[in-house]
Write an enzyme that holds these catalytic residues in place. Structure first.
Site, PDB file in Angstrom:
ATOM      1  N   GLY A 277       0.471  -0.601  -0.469  1.00 16.73           N
ATOM      2  CA  GLY A 277       0.145  -0.041   0.181  1.00 16.73           C
ATOM      3  C   GLY A 277       0.375   1.557   0.016  1.00 16.73           C
ATOM      4  O   GLY A 277       1.965   1.671  -0.762  1.00 16.73           O
ATOM      5  N   SER A 278       0.711   3.221   0.367  1.00 18.19           N
ATOM      6  CA  SER A 278       1.025   3.255   0.553  1.00 18.19           C
ATOM      7  C   SER A 278       2.176   3.655   1.776  1.00 18.19           C
ATOM      8  O   SER A 278       1.879   3.046   2.692  1.00 18.19           O
ATOM      9  CB  SER A 278       0.286   5.278   0.035  1.00 18.19           C
ATOM     10  OG  SER A 278      -0.828   4.286   1.408  1.00 18.19           O
TER      11      SER A 278
ATOM     12  N   VAL B 199       0.337   4.787   5.132  1.00 17.65           N
ATOM     13  CA  VAL B 199       0.395   3.920   6.220  1.00 17.65           C
ATOM     14  C   VAL B 199       1.105   2.868   6.713  1.00 17.65           C
ATOM     15  O   VAL B 199       0.589   2.043   7.231  1.00 17.65           O
ATOM     16  CB  VAL B 199      -1.082   3.328   5.277  1.00 17.65           C
ATOM     17  CG1 VAL B 199      -1.060   1.162   6.017  1.00 17.65           C
ATOM     18  CG2 VAL B 199      -2.549   4.319   4.923  1.00 17.65           C
ATOM     19  N   GLY B 200       2.080   2.542   5.647  1.00 22.89           N
ATOM     20  CA  GLY B 200       2.944   1.652   5.403  1.00 22.89           C
ATOM     21  C   GLY B 200       3.465   1.684   6.911  1.00 22.89           C
ATOM     22  O   GLY B 200       4.179   1.500   7.656  1.00 22.89           O
TER      23      GLY B 200
ATOM     24  N   GLU C  28       5.594  -3.759   0.785  1.00 27.19           N
ATOM     25  CA  GLU C  28       5.207  -2.960  -0.840  1.00 27.19           C
ATOM     26  C   GLU C  28       4.544  -2.156  -0.905  1.00 27.19           C
ATOM     27  O   GLU C  28       3.724  -1.394  -0.642  1.00 27.19           O
ATOM     28  CB  GLU C  28       4.867  -4.022  -1.573  1.00 27.19           C
ATOM     29  CG  GLU C  28       5.685  -5.062  -1.043  1.00 27.19           C
ATOM     30  CD  GLU C  28       6.721  -5.813  -2.062  1.00 27.19           C
ATOM     31  OE1 GLU C  28       6.832  -5.253  -3.246  1.00 27.19           O
ATOM     32  OE2 GLU C  28       7.593  -6.484  -2.011  1.00 27.19           O
TER      33      GLU C  28
HETATM   34  N1  LIG Z   1       4.470  -2.156  -4.284  1.00 26.27           N
HETATM   35  C1  LIG Z   1       3.135  -2.359  -4.380  1.00 26.27           C
HETATM   36  O1  LIG Z   1       3.555  -3.808  -4.865  1.00 26.27           O
HETATM   37  C2  LIG Z   1       2.371  -1.460  -4.443  1.00 26.27           C
HETATM   38  C3  LIG Z   1       2.068  -0.783  -3.872  1.00 26.27           C
HETATM   39  N2  LIG Z   1       0.795   0.459  -4.056  1.00 26.27           N
HETATM   40  C4  LIG Z   1       0.548   1.002  -3.317  1.00 26.27           C
HETATM   41  O2  LIG Z   1      -0.635   1.403  -2.948  1.00 26.27           O
HETATM   42  C5  LIG Z   1      -1.319   2.586  -2.947  1.00 26.27           C
HETATM   43  C6  LIG Z   1      -2.521   2.421  -3.148  1.00 26.27           C
HETATM   44  O3  LIG Z   1      -3.486   1.415  -2.371  1.00 26.27           O
HETATM   45  P1  LIG Z   1      -4.171   1.776  -0.752  1.00 26.27           P
HETATM   46  O4  LIG Z   1      -5.153   0.407  -1.199  1.00 26.27           O
HETATM   47  O5  LIG Z   1      -4.687   3.090  -1.383  1.00 26.27           O
HETATM   48  O6  LIG Z   1      -3.461   1.747  -0.164  1.00 26.27           O
HETATM   49  P2  LIG Z   1      -2.812   2.271   1.348  1.00 26.27           P
HETATM   50  O7  LIG Z   1      -2.213   2.439   1.914  1.00 26.27           O
HETATM   51  O8  LIG Z   1      -5.117   3.176   2.230  1.00 26.27           O
HETATM   52  O9  LIG Z   1      -3.842   0.606   1.901  1.00 26.27           O
HETATM   53  C7  LIG Z   1      -3.373  -0.138   2.592  1.00 26.27           C
HETATM   54  C8  LIG Z   1      -3.779  -1.573   2.703  1.00 26.27           C
HETATM   55  O10 LIG Z   1      -3.684  -1.162   4.179  1.00 26.27           O
HETATM   56  C9  LIG Z   1      -4.926  -0.959   4.326  1.00 26.27           C
HETATM   57  N3  LIG Z   1      -5.037  -0.078   5.684  1.00 26.27           N
HETATM   58  C10 LIG Z   1      -5.818   1.469   5.632  1.00 26.27           C
HETATM   59  N4  LIG Z   1      -5.319   1.887   6.540  1.00 26.27           N
HETATM   60  C11 LIG Z   1      -4.541   1.692   7.727  1.00 26.27           C
HETATM   61  C12 LIG Z   1      -4.256   1.471   8.452  1.00 26.27           C
HETATM   62  N5  LIG Z   1      -4.025   2.446   9.038  1.00 26.27           N
HETATM   63  N6  LIG Z   1      -3.475   0.233   8.993  1.00 26.27           N
HETATM   64  C13 LIG Z   1      -2.183  -0.349   8.308  1.00 26.27           C
HETATM   65  N7  LIG Z   1      -3.455  -1.269   7.571  1.00 26.27           N
HETATM   66  C14 LIG Z   1      -4.375   0.204   6.886  1.00 26.27           C
HETATM   67  C15 LIG Z   1      -6.500  -0.886   3.473  1.00 26.27           C
HETATM   68  O11 LIG Z   1      -7.582  -1.091   4.097  1.00 26.27           O
HETATM   69  P3  LIG Z   1      -8.385  -0.221   3.375  1.00 26.27           P
HETATM   70  O12 LIG Z   1      -8.833   0.102   1.813  1.00 26.27           O
HETATM   71  O13 LIG Z   1      -9.808  -0.859   3.426  1.00 26.27           O
HETATM   72  O14 LIG Z   1      -8.399   0.993   3.646  1.00 26.27           O
HETATM   73  C16 LIG Z   1      -5.741  -1.898   2.591  1.00 26.27           C
HETATM   74  O15 LIG Z   1      -5.920  -2.829   2.578  1.00 26.27           O
HETATM   75  C17 LIG Z   1      -0.093   3.285  -3.382  1.00 26.27           C
HETATM   76  O16 LIG Z   1       0.584   4.305  -3.084  1.00 26.27           O
HETATM   77  C18 LIG Z   1       0.714   2.494  -4.388  1.00 26.27           C
HETATM   78  O17 LIG Z   1       2.180   3.096  -4.812  1.00 26.27           O
HETATM   79  C19 LIG Z   1      -0.357  -0.137  -4.805  1.00 26.27           C
HETATM   80  C20 LIG Z   1      -0.655  -1.239  -5.028  1.00 26.27           C
HETATM   81  C21 LIG Z   1       1.123  -2.317  -5.090  1.00 26.27           C
END
Ligand SMILES: NC(=O)C1=CN([C@@H]2O[C@H](COP(=O)(O)OP(=O)(O)OC[C@H]3O[C@@H](n4cnc5c(N)ncnc54)[C@H](OP(=O)(O)O)[C@@H]3O)[C@@H](O)[C@H]2O)C=CC1
Ligand SMILES: CCCCCC(=O)O
Length: 481
Positions: free
Chosen positions: A195-196, A199-200, A217
């Protein structure tokens, strides 16, 4: 088979149930794990249509793109793991120094226990199930929390997993970021987050309280560096494909392009032609089956704001420029005349907008790449071998492709992961198996105890014959490569 997709589960009870399953899961043989993976493989095949329908509903993803970027990579990853698992699991004999004469050393691969996978919405099947394959191959139990932003896929994943596994082995937990945050507070053996970066960081802070290891990731601005020697026809084809896959919502998408000043015009003409040939133009493009949608209108508004903000500072939209927030649609958009200080260069774009920056010397281009955060991927378009070596020497990135984009993710023998702000750790193939495994050192001392100078009393004279013998052995073993 009970439904393991628990909309608002008692997370602690679920965690405890998997904790109780931890040791039985870790004792499974290679054959038993291969059987588990075969069951998963068969379940994915059986749920192919519901998964593709869910991807269409959540992301407008075409059936072809769903097969190519989501379903096929998962099935390939499972087959790859099934074929190689016995070798991955086998203890690895390693050399033992002569001062431990007679001892035997090996590395034993151990499961990490109860693991958590947090997956994003953009490739919601691929980025949930490929880490799951790695964790199951390593003998773990898994709690998987898909993104709520792809709700149909989350439900389809819950149905799929529930059809084949007990919740005490694999459970899909639906819910929002708050559920995800609550999960990260539990003492998992490993957390795998995609994810982002924002949040990471939350995930890593929460994991630190339990000293839980994490794989992050993340994303970032992956450059496409076009060299003066590049084949512009090849460059236009592959740059457009990598940028427009999933409507640009790909973490390894080429985020911006660096082009020699004199080649900008020829490249722009080729980009316009290849996009029209591949996707059509105007209403045809919009109605076409092969071009996706943004996950939500907020993503459209964010990119429109960044684009218009850059135009206000002198950039020019040379292709596309249609932003339809209610329709979750952005036309393939190319913006020329972009400079590093403009809004389009301040954050990961994650959409079908390609800023073009021109440069006069390779030093200028490489300097810009190095000034930005280390990217998840770096794409170099060139026919000059010296330039390939130079870019490999003078830059760093999670991965790199020469004369292409994104495709490195389809090779399970290559590690997929970031560096610095683009992530830590990696997976795919054996890299994923090792990410979800603990490498335990095992050394077996012979009995009775041979001569050991580790034990006191220290300082006693080393018998001359033994000293001579050790010197001979050192000479025979010689300096290791
Ligand atoms: N390196 C890689 O392979 C990839 C990286 N990304 C990156 O991810 C981003 C877009 O994806 P996106 O889903 O919006 O990313 P987010 O970081 O918003 O969410 C990623 C996951 O984390 C969960 N999440 C949300 N808040 C929290 C928290 N406080 N603690 C723990 N987990 C949480 C989300 O749940 P929920 O969505 O239900 O809130 C989701 O399941 C972009 O920055 C992109 O670059 C995307 C794909 C692949
Ligand atoms: C096969 C494509 C997977 C792309 C995963 C990502 O970079 O978001």
């Amino acid at each position: 088979m009970s439904d393991s997709s628990l909309p608002t589960p008692d997370l602690h009870a679920l965690f405890a149930a998997q904790q109780a399953q931890r040791w039985p899961a870790s004792q499974t043989s290679a054959a038993q794990r291969q059987a588990i993976l075969r069951r998963l493989h068969d379940a994915v095949r059986a749920h192919r249509v519901p998964l593709a329908d869910a991807l269409k509903a959540d992301l407008g993803k075409s059936r072809a793109e769903a097969e190519i970027t989501e379903l096929h990579p998962v099935l390939e990853e499972i087959q790859h793991a099934i074929r190689r698992l016995p070798r991955w699991m086998a203890p690895r004999r390693v050399d033992t120094p002569t001062m431990l004469l007679g001892a035997r050393s090996e590395v034993q691969m151990q499961a990490r226990g109860v693991t958590l996978i947090l997956s994003p919405w953009n490739y919601p099947v691929n980025l949930a199930l490929v880490p799951l394959v790695a964790s199951l191959a390593a003998g773990n139990t898994v709690i998987l929390k898909p993104s709520e932003k792809a709700p149909n896929v989350a439900r389809a994943l819950g149905d799929l997993i529930g059809s084949v596994f007990e919740p005490r082995l694999v459970a899909v937990v639906e819910g929002d970021g708050e559920v995800a945050r609550a999960l990260t507070e539990l003492p998992f053996g490993h957390i795998f987050f995609t994810g982002s970066g924002a949040v990471g960081r939350h995930v890593m802070r929460a994991a630190a309280n339990n000293l839980t290891g994490v794989t992050l990731e993340l994303g970032g601005k992956s450059p496409a560096l076009i060299d003066a020697s590049a084949d512009l026809d090849v460059t236009a084809e592959r740059l457009a494909w990598g940028k427009l896959l999933n409507a640009g919502q790909t973490c390894v998408a080429p985020d911006y392009a660096l082009v020699p000043r004199h080649l900008e015009g020829p490249l722009l003409r080729r980009l316009e032609a290849v996009i029209a040939r591949r996707f059509g133009t105007g209403a045809w493009l919009r109605a076409g089956p092969d071009y996706g949608r943004m996950v939500d209108s907020a993503g459209v508004q964010r990119l429109e704001r960044l684009t218009q903000g850059s135009v206000a500072q002198g950039a020019r939209i040379v292709l596309g420029g249609e932003f339809d927030a209610p329709g979750r649609f952005i036309s393939p958009t190319v913006v020329s005349g972009v400079t590093p200080d403009m809004p389009l260069m301040q954050e990961e774009l994650f959409g079908p907008v390609l800023p073009i920056l021109t440069y006069d010397t390779p030093e200028e281009a490489l300097g810009l790449i190095r000034r930005l955060d280390a990217p998840l991927a770096l794409y170099l378009f060139t026919t000059d071998e010296d330039m390939i070596r130079r870019v490999q020497r003078e830059t760093t990135s999670g991965g790199m492709v020469v004369n292409g984009a994104v495709v490195h993710l389809t090779n399970p023998n290559l590690p997929f992961g970031g560096v610095g702000p683009s992530g830590m750790g990696n997976y795919h193939g054996e890299h994923g198996f090792r990410t979800f495994s603990h490498e335990r050192a095992v050394l077996r001392e012979p009995t009775p105890s041979p001569v050991r100078f580790l034990y006191p009393p220290y300082g006693r004279p080393v018998p001359r014959l033994v000293a001579w013998g050790l010197r001979q052995l050192e000479r025979q073993s010689g300096p290791r490569e």
